[in-house]
Design a protein around this motif. Structure first.
Motif, short mmCIF file in Angstrom:
data_model
loop_
_atom_site.label_atom_id
_atom_site.label_comp_id
_atom_site.label_asym_id
_atom_site.label_seq_id
_atom_site.Cartn_x
_atom_site.Cartn_y
_atom_site.Cartn_z
N ALA A 320 0.74 -1.04 -0.15
CA ALA A 320 0.02 -0.09 0.06
C ALA A 320 1.04 1.01 -0.06
O ALA A 320 0.08 2.39 0.07
CB ALA A 320 -0.88 0.03 1.06
N ASP A 321 2.29 1.20 -0.31
CA ASP A 321 3.13 2.15 -0.26
C ASP A 321 3.04 3.12 1.24
O ASP A 321 3.52 4.11 1.40
CB ASP A 321 2.79 3.01 -1.42
CG ASP A 321 2.99 2.56 -2.63
OD1 ASP A 321 4.20 1.80 -2.70
OD2 ASP A 321 2.32 2.66 -3.67
N LYS A 322 2.63 2.21 2.17
CA LYS A 322 2.70 3.10 3.65
C LYS A 322 4.04 2.74 4.02
O LYS A 322 4.42 3.23 5.17
CB LYS A 322 1.51 2.70 4.35
CG LYS A 322 0.03 2.96 4.06
CD LYS A 322 0.05 4.74 3.92
CE LYS A 322 0.02 4.92 5.51
NZ LYS A 322 -0.23 6.65 5.50
N ALA A 323 4.66 1.66 3.73
CA ALA A 323 6.03 1.23 4.29
C ALA A 323 6.98 0.61 3.31
O ALA A 323 6.65 0.25 2.28
CB ALA A 323 5.63 -0.07 5.29
N SER A 324 8.40 0.68 3.66
CA SER A 324 9.32 0.24 2.91
C SER A 324 10.47 -0.40 3.77
O SER A 324 10.63 0.16 4.89
CB SER A 324 9.78 1.42 1.95
OG SER A 324 10.18 2.36 2.68
N VAL A 325 11.18 -1.07 3.05
CA VAL A 325 12.35 -1.68 3.88
C VAL A 325 13.77 -1.26 2.97
O VAL A 325 13.70 -1.30 1.74
CB VAL A 325 12.36 -3.04 3.65
CG1 VAL A 325 13.58 -3.78 4.21
CG2 VAL A 325 11.14 -3.50 4.43
N VAL A 326 14.65 -0.77 3.82
CA VAL A 326 15.84 -0.50 3.49
C VAL A 326 17.23 -1.19 3.95
O VAL A 326 16.98 -1.30 5.09
CB VAL A 326 16.28 1.19 3.62
CG1 VAL A 326 17.86 1.32 3.32
CG2 VAL A 326 15.28 2.01 2.67
N THR A 327 17.86 -1.87 3.07
CA THR A 327 19.03 -2.66 3.71
C THR A 327 20.18 -2.02 3.62
O THR A 327 20.80 -1.67 2.41
CB THR A 327 18.98 -4.09 3.17
OG1 THR A 327 17.54 -4.64 3.12
CG2 THR A 327 19.85 -4.99 3.86
N ASP A 328 20.64 -1.59 4.64
CA ASP A 328 22.10 -0.60 4.74
C ASP A 328 22.74 -0.68 5.86
O ASP A 328 22.31 -1.13 7.01
CB ASP A 328 21.53 0.73 3.88
CG ASP A 328 22.99 1.48 3.25
OD1 ASP A 328 23.97 1.21 3.60
OD2 ASP A 328 22.70 2.04 2.29
N HIS A 329 23.86 0.03 5.86
CA HIS A 329 24.35 0.33 7.33
C HIS A 329 24.37 1.79 7.70
O HIS A 329 24.45 2.63 6.71
CB HIS A 329 25.92 0.01 7.43
CG HIS A 329 26.15 -1.40 7.36
ND1 HIS A 329 25.90 -2.32 6.40
CD2 HIS A 329 26.44 -2.33 8.03
CE1 HIS A 329 26.00 -3.58 6.62
NE2 HIS A 329 26.53 -3.57 7.90
N ILE A 330 24.31 2.18 8.90
CA ILE A 330 24.26 3.63 9.35
C ILE A 330 25.57 4.25 9.40
O ILE A 330 26.43 3.59 10.17
CB ILE A 330 23.55 3.82 10.81
CG1 ILE A 330 22.09 3.26 10.44
CG2 ILE A 330 23.63 5.21 11.23
CD1 ILE A 330 21.07 2.94 11.82
N GLU A 331 25.71 5.36 8.64
CA GLU A 331 27.06 6.11 8.70
C GLU A 331 26.93 7.01 10.30
O GLU A 331 27.72 7.04 10.94
CB GLU A 331 27.05 7.06 7.47
CG GLU A 331 28.51 7.72 7.97
CD GLU A 331 29.79 6.94 7.57
OE1 GLU A 331 30.84 7.25 8.00
OE2 GLU A 331 29.73 5.95 6.74
N GLU A 332 25.81 7.73 10.31
CA GLU A 332 25.63 8.68 11.39
C GLU A 332 24.07 9.13 11.33
O GLU A 332 23.50 9.26 10.30
CB GLU A 332 26.58 9.85 11.33
CG GLU A 332 26.67 10.78 10.37
CD GLU A 332 27.46 12.06 10.44
OE1 GLU A 332 28.23 12.00 11.28
OE2 GLU A 332 27.71 12.70 9.33
N PHE A 333 23.64 9.53 12.37
CA PHE A 333 22.33 10.53 12.33
C PHE A 333 22.87 11.92 12.05
O PHE A 333 23.89 12.38 12.45
CB PHE A 333 21.99 10.42 13.64
CG PHE A 333 21.11 9.29 14.38
CD1 PHE A 333 21.50 7.98 13.61
CD2 PHE A 333 20.11 9.32 15.07
CE1 PHE A 333 20.80 7.03 14.01
CE2 PHE A 333 19.48 8.27 15.62
CZ PHE A 333 19.70 6.97 14.99
N ASP A 334 21.76 12.85 11.43
CA ASP A 334 22.22 14.20 11.27
C ASP A 334 20.92 15.05 11.40
O ASP A 334 20.03 14.21 12.08
CB ASP A 334 22.80 14.67 9.71
CG ASP A 334 21.84 13.97 8.72
OD1 ASP A 334 20.47 14.01 9.11
OD2 ASP A 334 22.19 13.95 7.44
#
Length: 511
Positions: A320-334
């Motif tokens: 329903a395009d209300k959610a998505s999944v991203v597979t990655d590593h976090i560099e930092e919060f900004d």
């Protein structure tokens, strides 16, 4: 050299009086279950419960995040003695709390619970054959109570402090950062961009439940194996139409226990087949939204706990395009979200860190036996609920591959058997005796790669490959062993109050 006192108490020495025979710490699933089992199997024993919170329910009262629900079916997460009567077998938190509150009220247990009482110390005195437990209320006032037996139903994780993944730059984020363990009561996420970090049971529950958000992104470092099943158990609901409630529940519970056991064994014996099965179900659910990178974990099913998705709600939110999944590593919060190591940036108004729990042994309670602090990592599990050389003490650590309550039920039944044996033999002390710990060969029964398990191995009690010094993960066999095995097995020793050797103060000072 300091001298020691060796005076022995007479053979007929009596244990000191106590406030209750059994003190239960925690009024969640484990503690409430033990209280009922005592009523059923050891009605001659007095008991009380202490609960650090102002309400009962434990985990189900603490966690208040959107969609909070069971990750096991309620025909096995429910108690053996109390049928689950709701239509949905994958139940929400409020329904589980209603179930627990009804049990407590119908069985007159509530009046035995002392709320707002955090246990801050437990001391065993062999000369009195009793525990003295120190409690502290929310205002800092302390009190004590005594018991012959101490039963910990305090869970297995740290109620005060979740796991902190220590993301770089989090102080720069200008939105809200929330951990599910401490969800704000009136969080406004309507129309906002939300990132949920994590891919386990908590994340996959929260993501489809934040329906008023503009969009929810689940950011995962590593994919998780998901299992789709209906929230309603059609078989159970069919049986309830024609059979008495208790019989229908018993049959459904038997069916679900067997299916859990078969599924786990098949995952261990033929992991590739199980991978194919789970992947096929995901592909059918997601259709052209299926992304192999996002849904193919680098480990076998049940190397970590399978993540339940009732009615495929998580995947429906994606379609329903209300959610998505991203597979990655976090560099930092900004300031505006999260910078990923791939170079991609995720914008966010709210970041939810569903990064896991921090385990705790014995509720972090300082436990002492005759003045000596107990370091749990120096002790072995006995019968999955007691510990080597620690008298009159038991705790519940649920199954990793099945419902928590399955262990809680059989542990409660077993402890009642021990208490009844002590009554019948005129003894007051039961101790799993281990003279030479080096004679046992350790085995890591926590052969799960889950981070929360691996991070905590250094604090957990030890286990071996063979019973009785083992925390087994086989409920079907455990149930047989705990219900039918000999109580006086040559390891669990029974005795009475005895004198404790102590050094005269003047000699200690002169040493």
């Amino acid at each position: 050299m300091a001298g020691t006192a060796t005076m022995e108490r007479p053979a007929d020495a009596k244990a000191a009086p106590v406030d209750q025979d059994v003190l239960i710490v925690g009024a969640g699933i484990s503690g409430i279950g033990m209280a009922v089992h005592l009523q059923m199997h050891s009605p001659d024993r007095s008991f009380g419960l202490v609960e650090r919170r102002e309400q009962l329910g434990g985990t189900w009262d603490l966690f208040r995040y959107p969609g909070i629900r069971s990750d096991s079916d309620m025909h096995t997460l429910g108690f053996v003695f109390e049928p689950w009567k709701h239509e949905k077998s994958i139940a929400d938190g409020p329904s589980i709390l209603e179930y627990l509150n009804r049990i407590v009220d119908e069985r007159h247990i509530r009046e035995r619970i002392r709320f707002d009482s955090k246990v801050v110390g437990a001391d065993w005195d062999s000369s009195a054959a009793r525990w003295t437990v120190t409690m502290e209320d929310s205002k800092g006032a302390r009190s004590t109570t005594t018991a012959r037996w101490l039963y910990l139903g305090s869970g297995y994780y740290d109620y005060d402090e979740p796991f902190d993944a220590q993301f770089a730059g989090r102080e720069n984020f200008q939105g809200q950062i929330i951990h599910p363990q401490f969800w704000p009561k009136d969080l406004d996420y309507k129309g906002k961009k939300v990132i949920v970090i994590g891919s386990g049971a908590t994340a996959v529950t929260i993501v489809p439940s934040m329906k008023e958000a503009a969009h929810v992104t689940m950011l995962q470092r590593t994919p998780t194996w998901y299992f789709i099943r209906p929230a309603k158990d059609g078989f159970a609901n069919f049986l309830r139409k024609f059979l008495p409630e208790g019989l229908a529940y018993k049959i459904t519970r038997f069916k679900n226990v067997r299916l859990q056991d078969i599924a786990f064994r098949r995952a261990r014996e033929k992991p590739e087949k199980v991978k194919e099965f789970l992947t096929k179900k995901l592909q059918e659910s997601l259709g052209d939204r299926y992304d192999a990178e996002a849904f193919t974990p680098p480990y076998n099913p049940w190397d970590q706990r399978l993540c339940l998705v009732p009615d495929a709600d998580f995947f429906e939110a994606m379609k329903a395009d209300k959610a998505s999944v991203v597979t990655d590593h976090i560099e930092e919060f900004d300031a505006t979200g999260i910078q990923l190591k791939s170079g991609k940036h995720l914008d966010a108004d709210i970041i939810v860190t569903a990064t896991g729990l921090k385990l705790a042994v014995a509720g972090k309670i300082p436990v002492r036996v005759d003045g000596a602090p107990v370091d749990w990592h120096d002790h072995f599990y006995y019968k999955a609920c007691m510990f080597s050389n620690v008298p009159n003490f038991s705790a519940v650590f649920g199954y990793l591959n099945a419902s928590w309550t399955l262990r809680a039920d059989i542990v409660s039944e077993y402890v009642c058997r021990v208490l009844n044996h002590m009554r019948d033999t005129g003894t007051t002390v039961a101790t799993p005796a281990l003279a030479d710990p080096s004679s046992l060969e350790e085995e890591n029964v926590f052969d799960f790669s889950s981070g929360y398990i691996q991070r905590s191995l250094h604090i957990m009690p030890k286990s071996t490959a063979q019973l009785p010094w083992r925390l087994s993960q086989n409920y079907v066999q455990d149930r047989i062993d705990m219900r039918t095995g000999a109580i006086a097995d040559g390891v669990l020793t029974f005795s009475n109050a005895r004198a404790v050797a102590s050094a005269p103060a003047e000699l200690e000072a002169a040493e």
